[in-house]
Design a protein around this motif. Structure first.
Motif, PDB file in Angstrom:
ATOM      1  N   ALA A 250      36.522  49.718   2.111  1.00  0.00           N
ATOM      2  CA  ALA A 250      37.346  50.123   0.965  1.00  0.00           C
ATOM      3  C   ALA A 250      38.759  49.525   0.974  1.00  0.00           C
ATOM      4  O   ALA A 250      39.207  48.991  -0.044  1.00  0.00           O
ATOM      5  N   PRO A 251      39.527  49.607   2.080  1.00  0.00           N
ATOM      6  CA  PRO A 251      40.881  49.037   2.029  1.00  0.00           C
ATOM      7  C   PRO A 251      40.895  47.535   1.826  1.00  0.00           C
ATOM      8  O   PRO A 251      41.811  47.002   1.188  1.00  0.00           O
ATOM      9  N   LEU A 355      39.428  52.473  -3.360  1.00  0.00           N
ATOM     10  CA  LEU A 355      39.706  53.499  -2.362  1.00  0.00           C
ATOM     11  C   LEU A 355      39.067  54.823  -2.749  1.00  0.00           C
ATOM     12  O   LEU A 355      38.497  55.533  -1.909  1.00  0.00           O
ATOM     13  N   LEU A 356      39.134  55.150  -4.021  1.00  0.00           N
ATOM     14  CA  LEU A 356      38.612  56.432  -4.500  1.00  0.00           C
ATOM     15  C   LEU A 356      37.097  56.510  -4.360  1.00  0.00           C
ATOM     16  O   LEU A 356      36.556  57.522  -3.883  1.00  0.00           O
ATOM     17  N   ILE A 357      36.403  55.461  -4.759  1.00  0.00           N
ATOM     18  CA  ILE A 357      34.935  55.492  -4.743  1.00  0.00           C
ATOM     19  C   ILE A 357      34.401  55.661  -3.330  1.00  0.00           C
ATOM     20  O   ILE A 357      33.406  56.358  -3.107  1.00  0.00           O
ATOM     21  N   SER A 407      41.286  61.887 -10.369  1.00  0.00           N
ATOM     22  CA  SER A 407      41.602  60.495 -10.058  1.00  0.00           C
ATOM     23  C   SER A 407      40.571  59.554 -10.653  1.00  0.00           C
ATOM     24  O   SER A 407      40.913  58.473 -11.151  1.00  0.00           O
ATOM     25  N   PHE A 408      39.295  59.965 -10.619  1.00  0.00           N
ATOM     26  CA  PHE A 408      38.243  59.133 -11.216  1.00  0.00           C
ATOM     27  C   PHE A 408      38.474  58.985 -12.721  1.00  0.00           C
ATOM     28  O   PHE A 408      38.332  57.889 -13.275  1.00  0.00           O
ATOM     29  N   PRO A 490      47.468  57.238  -0.771  1.00  0.00           N
ATOM     30  CA  PRO A 490      47.550  55.920  -1.406  1.00  0.00           C
ATOM     31  C   PRO A 490      46.968  55.876  -2.808  1.00  0.00           C
ATOM     32  O   PRO A 490      47.524  55.216  -3.704  1.00  0.00           O
ATOM     33  N   VAL A 491      45.845  56.583  -3.022  1.00  0.00           N
ATOM     34  CA  VAL A 491      45.258  56.622  -4.367  1.00  0.00           C
ATOM     35  C   VAL A 491      46.223  57.285  -5.336  1.00  0.00           C
ATOM     36  O   VAL A 491      46.461  56.796  -6.450  1.00  0.00           O
TER      37      VAL A 491
END
Length: 543
Positions: A250-251, A355-357, A407-408, A490-491
């Motif tokens: 992810a990052p 990052l979220l997923i 966030s999504f 971070p998100v």
């Protein structure tokens, strides 16, 4: 003149280079020291990028009266020496890179930097390559920095191992090696015709070419454009991207969000310098507009066809590249400012999305999305749902699912371009500028085609992201993931930056429109490079 100010343009390259070397010397057991050095580096790069942005806005005018910071490596005057040029466009990209670097590092420090070896040194080298590609004023060194960031990205792409990463990584490496080969061939041809690789000097010499030399330069520019298009993930050269980005951790995927924009930046940089000076128009115009529309439509088809969330975001990256190419391919500079606004919004939103997923799908078995569609179609039960587990160290932060769900929604709105967030502002300004850019009273066919393709892609994005969101958050069995605050923060920060773009859209747009006007008048860039003095000793400049 102080020491740090004099050497400010080279610090975004030197700082991550030194830190990466130090990280290689430190043992893995000294994890806190290694992380501390990494944080100092990314925060320092952000501070330096902001200082250079201040210079481009008129700060430190006594040192750089043209508001363009030029640094001559080895004190060799242009066009003979290697130089770094920090103008308005370059500093915007530097700030954007530093923000992504600062956001992805805390996320990686929770888990991913321990999933393999040399993550932190490779991370710093990738940032170094990106910064160098944005700052260099020399074509050959653009190739060098491309290779640095690509070599680091190869290691980061394979970080964590796994069959799928290796398979996708091989396609990624092979494609980029071909692009690098084309880039080197084009650079050799351009040097053979013009006798220089200094971008500012090239703008002056290329416009005076004629006959066979001009035709050879046009061929070299076309090859160079193809290499940039591969790196920008333009159709049909972007088959590698969805699988590659979906397979990366992810990052790394979040930081990769800006890598396709290096190709966009290169096309914009070369076009802004060459076209106004009478050089062959090989970096803009109708061909780039057509490629952009084809890329946008390809991404639209892909986003509807895919079921895996990570691949879906990859097609969002392709759609953003297509939108930018089509907008920058329109005549004039009317769409350049809105395109830059869209670029900033898409990089921040897609970085947050990756990052979220990963957090949302952490409890789910890989490939569950595709399997869920098949099971739903045949009315079967999923036997794999019983063995899902959360094997990631973390804490059950309060209202985790509410945070992830909101966030999504924000990421979806930003990527699709729906109100009220900055994604809507970005797409609306692009479409409005496209309609108003026609030289006649009625908008051109190209303008309406761009409007239609952007609206169709937005509709496809609504359908695809709604489908994925329903499956992720409204499924029959929802397992709340265990999150670490360093993963959630971070998100949230990236989304807050997008929210700031929404609230301050007018001053940001005015700033980017001014940037577009500067790009349309490259004389200041050329003059700043040609008149840059050599520094003989610290604190003393040659008049």
């Amino acid at each position: 003149m102080s020491f740090w100010l004099q050497h400010l343009p080279v610090l975004p390259i030197v700082l991550p280079l030194i830190v990466s070397a130090l990280l290689l010397l430190l043992k893995d057991s000294r994890r806190r020291t290694r992380l501390a050095l990494s944080y100092v580096s990314v925060l320092g790069q952000l501070a330096i990028a902001l200082c250079l942005l201040y210079v481009s806005m008129g700060g430190f005018a006594s040192q750089w009266p043209l508001h363009i910071a030029v640094y001559l490596l080895g004190d060799w005057l242009a066009p003979f020496g290697i130089l770094l040029v920090a103008d308005r466009l370059a500093t915007i990209m530097l700030v954007l890179t530093a923000i992504l670097g600062c956001a992805a590092l805390p996320y990686a420090s929770v888990r991913w930097e321990r999933a393999g070896v040399h993550f932190l040194p490779l991370y710093q080298l990738l940032l170094m390559g990106l910064n160098g590609a944005f700052l260099t004023g020399d074509l050959f060194n653009l190739f060098v920095f491309f290779e640095i960031l690509l070599a680091a990205s190869y290691g980061l792409m394979l970080h964590g191992s796994g069959e799928q990463r290796v398979s996708a990584g091989l396609h990624y490496i092979a494609t980029n090696l071909i692009a690098s080969f084309l880039l080197l061939i084009a650079i050799a041809m351009i040097y053979g015709v013009t006798g220089t690789l200094n971008i500012a000097e090239l703008a002056a010499r290329a416009g005076a070419l004629s006959g066979g030399n001009r035709q050879l330069f046009e061929a070299a520019a076309a090859i160079l454009g193809v290499a940039f298009l591969i790196k920008a993930a333009a159709w049909p050269l972007n088959f590698w991207l969805p699988s590659t980005y979906a397979s990366a951790c992810a990052p790394v995927a979040a930081l990769f969000a800006i890598m396709t924009k290096v190709g966009i930046y290169s096309l914009l940089r070369m076009g802004s310098l060459l076209i106004p000076t009478g050089a062959p128009a090989a970096f803009g115009g109708e061909w780039m507009y057509a490629v952009g529309l084809a890329t946008l439509l390809f991404g639209t088809i892909g986003i509807v066809a895919t079921q895996q969330a990570e691949r879906l975001i990859g097609y969002c990256v392709i759609m953003s590249s297509g939108t930018l190419l089509a907008a920058l391919g329109m005549p004039g500079v009317t769409l350049t400012g809105p395109a830059l606004f869209y670029l900033i919004n898409s990089v921040l939103a897609i970085g947050a999305f990756y990052l979220l997923i990963e957090m949302v799908e952490r409890p789910r078995r890989f490939g569950a999305d595709v399997l869920a569609v098949s099971l739903e179609a045949f009315d079967l039960e999923d036997p794999s749902m019983s063995d899902r587990s959360d094997d990631v160290v973390g804490v059950a932060i309060p209202a985790a699912m509410a945070f992830l769900g909101m966030s999504f929604v924000c990421c979806a709105l930003l990527v699709i371009g729906l109100p009220p967030l900055s994604g809507f502002v970005a797409k609306f300004t692009i479409l409005s500028a496209a309609v108003q850019s026609s030289t006649t009273d009625a908008p051109s066919l190209a303008a309406w085609s761009l409007v239609a393709c952007v609206l169709i892609s937005g509709l496809a994005g609504i359908l695809a992201l709604s489908r994925v969101g329903i499956r992720l958050f409204w499924g029959e069995e929802i397992v709340t993931p265990r999150l670490h605050p360093s993963e959630a923060a971070p998100v949230g920060i990236l989304l807050l930056l997008c929210l700031g773009l929404t609230f301050w859209a007018e001053p940001v747009m005015e700033f980017l429109d001014d940037t577009a006007q500067l790009l349309d008048n490259p004389q200041a860039y050329i003059e700043a490079v040609s008149s840059a003095p050599a520094v003989r000793q610290i604190g003393e400049a040659t008049p």
